[in-house]
Design a protein around this motif. Structure first.
Motif, PDB file in Angstrom:
ATOM      1  N   ALA A  24       0.826  -1.203   0.000  1.00  0.00           N
ATOM      2  CA  ALA A  24       0.000   0.000   0.000  1.00  0.00           C
ATOM      3  C   ALA A  24       0.866   1.263   0.000  1.00  0.00           C
ATOM      4  N   ILE A  25       1.957   1.256   0.743  1.00  0.00           N
ATOM      5  CA  ILE A  25       2.869   2.405   0.766  1.00  0.00           C
ATOM      6  C   ILE A  25       3.441   2.651  -0.628  1.00  0.00           C
ATOM      7  N   ASP A  45      12.382  17.555   4.691  1.00  0.00           N
ATOM      8  CA  ASP A  45      11.536  17.188   3.555  1.00  0.00           C
ATOM      9  C   ASP A  45      12.122  16.032   2.751  1.00  0.00           C
ATOM     10  N   LYS A  46      13.442  15.882   2.771  1.00  0.00           N
ATOM     11  CA  LYS A  46      14.094  14.802   2.013  1.00  0.00           C
ATOM     12  C   LYS A  46      13.834  13.425   2.616  1.00  0.00           C
ATOM     13  N   VAL A  47      13.426  13.384   3.882  1.00  0.00           N
ATOM     14  CA  VAL A  47      13.233  12.120   4.587  1.00  0.00           C
ATOM     15  C   VAL A  47      11.947  11.426   4.151  1.00  0.00           C
ATOM     16  N   ILE A  54       8.536   2.526   4.062  1.00  0.00           N
ATOM     17  CA  ILE A  54       8.535   1.064   4.082  1.00  0.00           C
ATOM     18  C   ILE A  54       9.540   0.552   5.106  1.00  0.00           C
ATOM     19  N   PHE A  55      10.720   1.170   5.168  1.00  0.00           N
ATOM     20  CA  PHE A  55      11.740   0.768   6.136  1.00  0.00           C
ATOM     21  C   PHE A  55      11.217   0.901   7.561  1.00  0.00           C
ATOM     22  N   VAL A  56      10.617   2.037   7.878  1.00  0.00           N
ATOM     23  CA  VAL A  56      10.090   2.260   9.229  1.00  0.00           C
ATOM     24  C   VAL A  56       9.000   1.238   9.540  1.00  0.00           C
ATOM     25  N   PHE A  57       8.116   0.992   8.578  1.00  0.00           N
ATOM     26  CA  PHE A  57       7.061   0.005   8.798  1.00  0.00           C
ATOM     27  C   PHE A  57       7.645  -1.377   9.080  1.00  0.00           C
ATOM     28  N   GLU A  58       8.568  -1.819   8.254  1.00  0.00           N
ATOM     29  CA  GLU A  58       9.146  -3.160   8.428  1.00  0.00           C
ATOM     30  C   GLU A  58       9.878  -3.285   9.765  1.00  0.00           C
ATOM     31  N   GLU A  59      10.564  -2.240  10.190  1.00  0.00           N
ATOM     32  CA  GLU A  59      11.283  -2.276  11.460  1.00  0.00           C
ATOM     33  C   GLU A  59      10.335  -2.305  12.654  1.00  0.00           C
TER      34      GLU A  59
END
Length: 87
Positions: A24-25, A45-47, A54-59
């Motif tokens: 979904a992301i 803003d670059k973050v 996706i990285f934050v979600f998976e972690e």
């Protein structure tokens, strides 16, 4: 997980199974991320990009599953825009 977005022109509600959240992301329109970035100060803003989301979600996935039903995002604006994300 359930995502709700209500604006003057949009009434969007979508259940997203945890195992499909990364998918979904990836489907978030780039224009939506651009509008979000415009409101952030430099250099933050670059973050905001799909890869970081996706990285934050998976972690955080295991922790998120432990808190099903918790509203992690609730945002309301004066113009009636409403965003909610419930795990």
């Amino acid at each position: 997980m359930k995502i709700v977005i209500k604006t003057e022109n949009t009434n969007f509600s979508m259940p997203v199974p945890m195992n499909m959240a990364a998918f979904a992301i990836k489907k978030i329109p780039e224009s939506t991320l651009e509008r979000f970035r415009e409101k952030l100060p430099k250099p933050y803003d670059k973050v905001i990009c799909k890869e970081n989301l996706i990285f934050v979600f998976e972690e955080c996935r295991q922790e998120l599953e432990a808190f099903r039903g918790l509203e992690i995002v609730k945002s309301e604006r004066e113009d009636g825009t409403y965003v909610s994300v419930v795990i």
